[in-house]
Design an enzyme around this catalytic site. Structure first.
Site, mmCIF file in Angstrom:
data_model
loop_
_atom_site.group_PDB
_atom_site.id
_atom_site.type_symbol
_atom_site.label_atom_id
_atom_site.label_comp_id
_atom_site.label_asym_id
_atom_site.label_seq_id
_atom_site.Cartn_x
_atom_site.Cartn_y
_atom_site.Cartn_z
ATOM 1 N N SER A 9 31.667 -81.985 -10.670
ATOM 2 C CA SER A 9 31.063 -83.015 -9.817
ATOM 3 C C SER A 9 30.467 -82.380 -8.561
ATOM 4 C CB SER A 9 32.119 -84.059 -9.434
ATOM 5 O OG SER A 9 31.536 -85.021 -8.590
ATOM 6 N N HIS A 34 28.276 -83.411 -13.268
ATOM 7 C CA HIS A 34 28.486 -84.810 -12.899
ATOM 8 C C HIS A 34 27.799 -85.069 -11.559
ATOM 9 C CE1 HIS A 34 30.729 -88.637 -12.887
ATOM 10 N NE2 HIS A 34 30.923 -88.438 -11.584
ATOM 11 N N ASP A 36 26.988 -87.866 -8.627
ATOM 12 C CA ASP A 36 27.412 -89.140 -8.057
ATOM 13 C C ASP A 36 26.308 -89.748 -7.212
ATOM 14 O OD1 ASP A 36 30.158 -89.394 -8.944
ATOM 15 O OD2 ASP A 36 30.569 -87.628 -7.710
ATOM 16 N N MET A 38 25.305 -92.852 -4.874
ATOM 17 C CA MET A 38 25.923 -93.925 -4.079
ATOM 18 C C MET A 38 24.876 -94.563 -3.173
ATOM 19 S SD MET A 38 29.458 -92.062 -2.965
ATOM 20 C CE MET A 38 30.324 -90.960 -4.075
ATOM 21 N N HIS A 67 26.503 -90.729 -12.567
ATOM 22 C CA HIS A 67 27.418 -91.828 -12.287
ATOM 23 C C HIS A 67 26.802 -92.696 -11.193
ATOM 24 C CE1 HIS A 67 31.747 -92.837 -10.608
ATOM 25 N NE2 HIS A 67 31.113 -93.906 -11.059
ATOM 26 N N MET A 69 26.924 -95.387 -8.726
ATOM 27 C CA MET A 69 27.785 -96.282 -7.934
ATOM 28 C C MET A 69 26.869 -97.097 -7.049
ATOM 29 S SD MET A 69 30.786 -93.546 -7.148
ATOM 30 C CE MET A 69 29.739 -92.187 -7.635
ATOM 31 N N MET A 138 37.977 -94.701 -13.162
ATOM 32 C CA MET A 138 38.085 -94.191 -11.794
ATOM 33 C C MET A 138 39.558 -94.040 -11.437
ATOM 34 S SD MET A 138 35.045 -93.602 -10.695
ATOM 35 C CE MET A 138 35.663 -93.024 -9.114
ATOM 36 N N ASP A 176 37.993 -89.688 -13.201
ATOM 37 C CA ASP A 176 37.143 -89.304 -12.082
ATOM 38 C C ASP A 176 37.845 -89.590 -10.752
ATOM 39 O OD1 ASP A 176 35.012 -88.575 -10.545
ATOM 40 O OD2 ASP A 176 33.700 -90.224 -11.135
HETATM 41 C C1 DX5 Z 1 34.063 -90.387 -6.328
HETATM 42 C C2 DX5 Z 1 33.199 -89.718 -7.350
HETATM 43 C C3 DX5 Z 1 33.765 -88.494 -7.940
HETATM 44 C C4 DX5 Z 1 34.057 -87.406 -6.962
HETATM 45 C C5 DX5 Z 1 35.360 -86.768 -7.376
HETATM 46 O O1 DX5 Z 1 33.562 -91.632 -6.007
HETATM 47 O O2 DX5 Z 1 32.889 -90.597 -8.403
HETATM 48 O O3 DX5 Z 1 32.962 -87.989 -9.004
HETATM 49 O O4 DX5 Z 1 33.076 -86.413 -6.885
HETATM 50 O O5 DX5 Z 1 35.700 -85.868 -6.407
HETATM 51 P P1 DX5 Z 1 37.109 -85.134 -6.348
HETATM 52 O O6 DX5 Z 1 37.201 -84.331 -7.601
HETATM 53 O O7 DX5 Z 1 37.009 -84.333 -5.111
HETATM 54 O O8 DX5 Z 1 38.138 -86.210 -6.273
HETATM 55 ZN ZN ZN Z 2 31.798 -89.736 -10.160
#
Ligand code: DX5
Ligand code: ZN
Length: 246
Positions: A9, A34, A36, A38, A67, A69, A138, A176
């Site tokens: 990620s 991965h 993210d 947001m 992903h 969000m 999650m 995740d």
């Molecule tokens: C959080 C993300 C994750 C995040 C995980 O909202 O969806 O993908 O990057 O990070 P770690 O591995 O640091 O918990």
């Molecule tokens: Zn994620």
């Protein structure tokens, strides 16, 4: 045991050297990258959009596990697929017409997945399971990297694996948030087969390659004792809550 995949990620990577970090994760043994996304609405943080996905696309041939969000993800599906997303995951909580969005993702040529927040019951996934390739469970509240793994999610993972098996489906379970050497084997034992990890890949002491190797080794380790301990700890508050309402 099925093959365990590791999705690095990039949220925990050095954004000033994103292309390089993605290439290092690929060379270091990651299976997916991965990403993210947001929007500051669905989650209280803002990260990146299709332009960034497009700019890192030439740095690896690994599949991009994107992903989303974000609220109303249907408005961005086509842009993210054009930018280079291979897997596109939307949140069950963010879609009024989830089946339509999943079909839209498939129609654009990507692999649709659905993500589910820690508090959302699995029943919300029942009707969509046959249409997705992966469920992202999650294991923290989405929005930030570096949070602590929520132990009660192990039971949810187990129940989800059972739901998938009982229906004769072939669906990946991704976990995740807070995935490191302690939580990884517990998740795998519960039925997860894709470990999404940011901090434990990019943000700890070793090199990216060492971190990925350690995480993979831990996932295949003997998790019996930690699992027992985790379950006892996780169930205590439930028992307390029952007493409260009795
Ligand atoms: C959080 C993300 C994750 C995040 C995980 O909202 O969806 O993908 O990057 O990070 P770690 O591995 O640091 O918990
Ligand atoms: Zn994620």
């Amino acid at each position: 045991m099925d093959e365990i995949k590791i999705a690095a990620s990039i949220l925990a990577s050095d954004f000033a050297r994103l292309g390089e970090q993605v290439a290092q994760a690929a060379a270091g043994g990651a299976d997916y990258i991965h990403i993210d996304v947001m929007d500051g609405h669905f989650v209280p943080n803002i990260t990146l959009g299709p332009v960034v996905v497009q700019s890192i696309r030439p740095h690896t041939s690994l599949p991009f596990d994107v992903h989303l969000m974000i609220d109303a993800p249907e408005h961005y599906v086509s842009e993210f697929v054009r930018a280079g997303a291979d897997h596109l995951t939307v949140h069950v909580e963010a879609c009024d017409h989830l089946h339509r969005v999943i079909e839209q993702i498939r129609g654009e040529g990507a692999r649709p997945g659905v993500a589910i927040n820690p508090h959302t019951p699995l029943v919300m996934l029942e009707e969509i399971l046959p249409y997705v390739f992966e469920v992202n469970v999650m294991t923290v509240n989405p929005g930030f990297g570096g949070q602590k793994f929520i132990g009660t999610m192990l039971d949810k993972i187990e129940r989800l694996r059972r739901m998938i098996t009982d229906r004769g489906l072939d669906v990946d379970i991704e976990v995740d948030g807070g995935i490191e050497r302690q939580s990884a084997p517990r998740c795998v034992r519960a039925g997860a087969n894709v470990l999404i990890a940011g901090t434990s890949v990019f943000g700890t002491g070793g090199t990216i390659r060492e971190n990925i190797a350690r995480l993979r080794a831990s996932a295949l380790g003997d998790p019996r004792l930690p699992l027992k301990k985790q379950k006892a700890g996780a169930r205590a508050p439930v028992a307390a809550a029952k007493q409260k309402t009795a």
